[in-house]
Structure formats: C-alpha cells, structure tokens
Design an enzyme around this catalytic site. Sequence first.
Site, PDB file in Angstrom:
ATOM      1  N   SER A  73      53.339  40.217  94.063  1.00 51.61           N
ATOM      2  CA  SER A  73      52.301  39.464  93.357  1.00 51.61           C
ATOM      3  C   SER A  73      51.975  38.123  93.976  1.00 51.61           C
ATOM      4  CB  SER A  73      52.706  39.253  91.888  1.00 51.61           C
ATOM      5  OG  SER A  73      52.575  40.458  91.166  1.00 51.61           O
TER       6      SER A  73
ATOM      7  N   LYS B  82      48.406  37.598  94.818  1.00 43.40           N
ATOM      8  CA  LYS B  82      47.432  37.109  93.842  1.00 43.40           C
ATOM      9  C   LYS B  82      46.928  35.714  94.204  1.00 43.40           C
ATOM     10  CE  LYS B  82      48.903  39.721  89.728  1.00 43.40           C
ATOM     11  NZ  LYS B  82      50.016  40.567  90.177  1.00 43.40           N
TER      12      LYS B  82
ATOM     13  N   SER C   2      51.384  37.018  85.626  1.00 42.85           N
ATOM     14  CA  SER C   2      51.147  37.924  86.753  1.00 42.85           C
ATOM     15  C   SER C   2      50.496  39.215  86.285  1.00 42.85           C
ATOM     16  CB  SER C   2      52.471  38.231  87.474  1.00 42.85           C
ATOM     17  OG  SER C   2      52.242  38.647  88.787  1.00 42.85           O
TER      18      SER C   2
END
Length: 395
Positions: A91, A94, A149
């Site tokens: 993640s 991101k 997340s």
Amino acid sequence: MIVSSFVAALLLLPSLPAGPASGPRPVEPVPPPAAVRVDPVLLHRPGTQVRLPPGVKAPPRLSARSWLIADAVTGDVLAAHDAHRRLPPASTLKTLFALATLPGLPPDRQHTVSEHELRGIGDGSSLVGVREEVTYRVADLWRGVFLSSGNDAVRVLAGLNGGWAATVRKMQATARALGAHDTRVVSPDGYDAPGQVSSAYDLAVFGRAGLRNPDFAHYAATPYAQFPAGRWSFGIRNTNRLLTGADGVRRYPGLLGIKNGYTSNAGHTLIAAARKGSRTLVVSVMNPRRGGAYAVYEETRDLLDWGFAAAPHARPVGSLLPPRAALPVRAAAAPPAPSAPPAPRSVPPTAAVSVATLPVPADGDGPPPLLPLTFVGAAFLAAAALWWVRRRAER
C-alpha cells in the site's frame, strides 16, 4: 598636436598600471551550492552505499531487503541499501496514486457511491468501510486512503479520476516525470498483482514529492479522523504506528507520517518522514525479514535516529531529484535561434547590479560592446593630460 598626442597616449596606455574595473564583469553561470554532482550509478550498486568521514557512526544494520534515507529538502541521499531493487510495494504505492490524482479532485466535491464502483476489490484487502448509496466528500475518501489504507476508497476515487485503467496510466506517467523508473503500476491500490513493483528509491521519491503537496502532507500526518456512514460516523485511526504510538510501537517525535503497507507477497513496507530542528528526512524501508510485524517501524526509527546524527557529516551518495536537476551538466555552446535574443549573463552574487542592466554582446560571446568606448574615452583623457603637460613645459 592633439592628434599626435592622442596617438602617443595610445602607445603609452599598455604600460600604464591597471586600475579597478569600472563595473562588475559578467561571469559564466555556475551550479548552485546545493546541486551536488553524484554519479547516479552508485545507487544501482548492490549492498549498502554511504560516504562518511572517519569517526562518524555507520548506518544501522537492518534486516530489510531494501532501504533508503535522504534529506527531504535537498533530495540528497545519505545512505541506501539495494536502493533500486525492484520489489512489491504493497500500500505504499497509494502515495503515487495520491500524487497522480489529488490535484484533479477538489476536496469538497461530493459523490454518492454506487454498487458497481465497489466491484473488483481484491480478497483480503484493507477497507475503510465505504458503503453504496452513501454520499461522501472527496476529503473523506482521502482520509480513508491514508489512515485506513482503504482499497474501497481507492476504487471510488479512481472512478472519479476517469477509471481504473486511466488511473494506472496517469500513475505511471507521474512516476516517470519524478524520475522513478523502477515502478510498474498494475493495481493503483497496491494490491499484489503480477509485475507490479517499485523500489526503496522510488518510494522515497514519492514521499518527498508528497511533502511538497499541502493536501497530501495533511492527510499523511493525520492520526485520527471521523469517517461518515450516512447519518452517523465512526472513528478511524492511522495504521502508521510511528505516528499514533499504537500496538506497543513508540511514537517517533517530529514524525510527519506518510504511508505504510503490507501484503503477503510484499511483506511490510513503509515510507516515513520526520523533522528535527531545521532538517527533514524521508525514509523508505521494504520487507524486513526478521523482528515480526512491527520490525518495519523499529528499523525506520533506527534509520531516522542515525540520519539526524549523521546528516551534517555524510556526503551524498545520490539524489532523489530527477536526473537533469540532480546532475546539472554544462551544455556545449550553440548558436542562438535567429529570432531569439541572447540570454543575459549572470553576475557575482556580491555585485549590487541587476543582471538585466548589464550590456549583452550581440553574438553572445566576447567583451561587452561598451568596452571599446570606455577604452577610447580613457585614451582621450590621457592624451589631453599629456598635451597639457607639454604646453606647461614649453612655457
């Protein structure tokens, strides 16, 4: 008499002592002091790269497969280990998603989520709790991305950005523009996908770029928030333990947050930034291989502690700036285009003269055009003085 005296003065001028210049002389431009020339190939070498004078403590020995620490202001890399090794980012990807899509989505824009927008979310994904038929502000969805997340929030924001495939293309273009060439985007939320990779170098580039975006920096540093659920809301907490001090991980003083990640394929990953005094450091750590689920935070803590102590002494081993900015190269001289005026030359910073007021040669080279006039004027004054001396002697 005056003409002959003038000619004699011209012959005598080369033997006269040189006086101070009548004004500041143009000089060739030089790179600014902050621009450090470092061979980018150094960070492509395997192992730990660091340049320290004798007596300065070496970086800590970490179990992470790849890591990097840099000055977030100058982009100077203080130390790194396998910086360009391509690994799954989880993640932390991101951050690139936010860099690519934040500017085009106003935070106060409202959107009602439909059922089809939540399709395709990978099994086992982290979720913030986005629900269909509920209206959210874009800012709410971003808090769901940075704090929880939430892959569900990423799906909705990607839809508002033009769709999943368009978002992948935009993320890839953003990475290239930042000089992050190790990253290949397949799934914008960071979910494990064949061929999706990044590197400690690229993640640090994304973290540094994010700190320069006020909205990104705000979301990344938010420890707690309320997330809407229709007529009510519920609390969410940032999963970056160094920011919140949760789960027995001590909060790091001066932490500016950024983003953590985990998948079974990537292991634990983290981009973090912290400020102490006038210095801000950015760190990326990928996949520690011992120490448990929270080792990524402890290894990041060790790197930050070392970085703040060693930064005044360490010599850069690379730069997070794109190649042209990181390695300024003086290009070969080329004739200007016929329609373009020649650029003014720079002057020493201590001279109290504007660059725009300096005379510029017509062909971009050689002495300024006013110099011959100054030479003739000085010669005339010398000739006049010589004539006056001779007249006085005759009398």
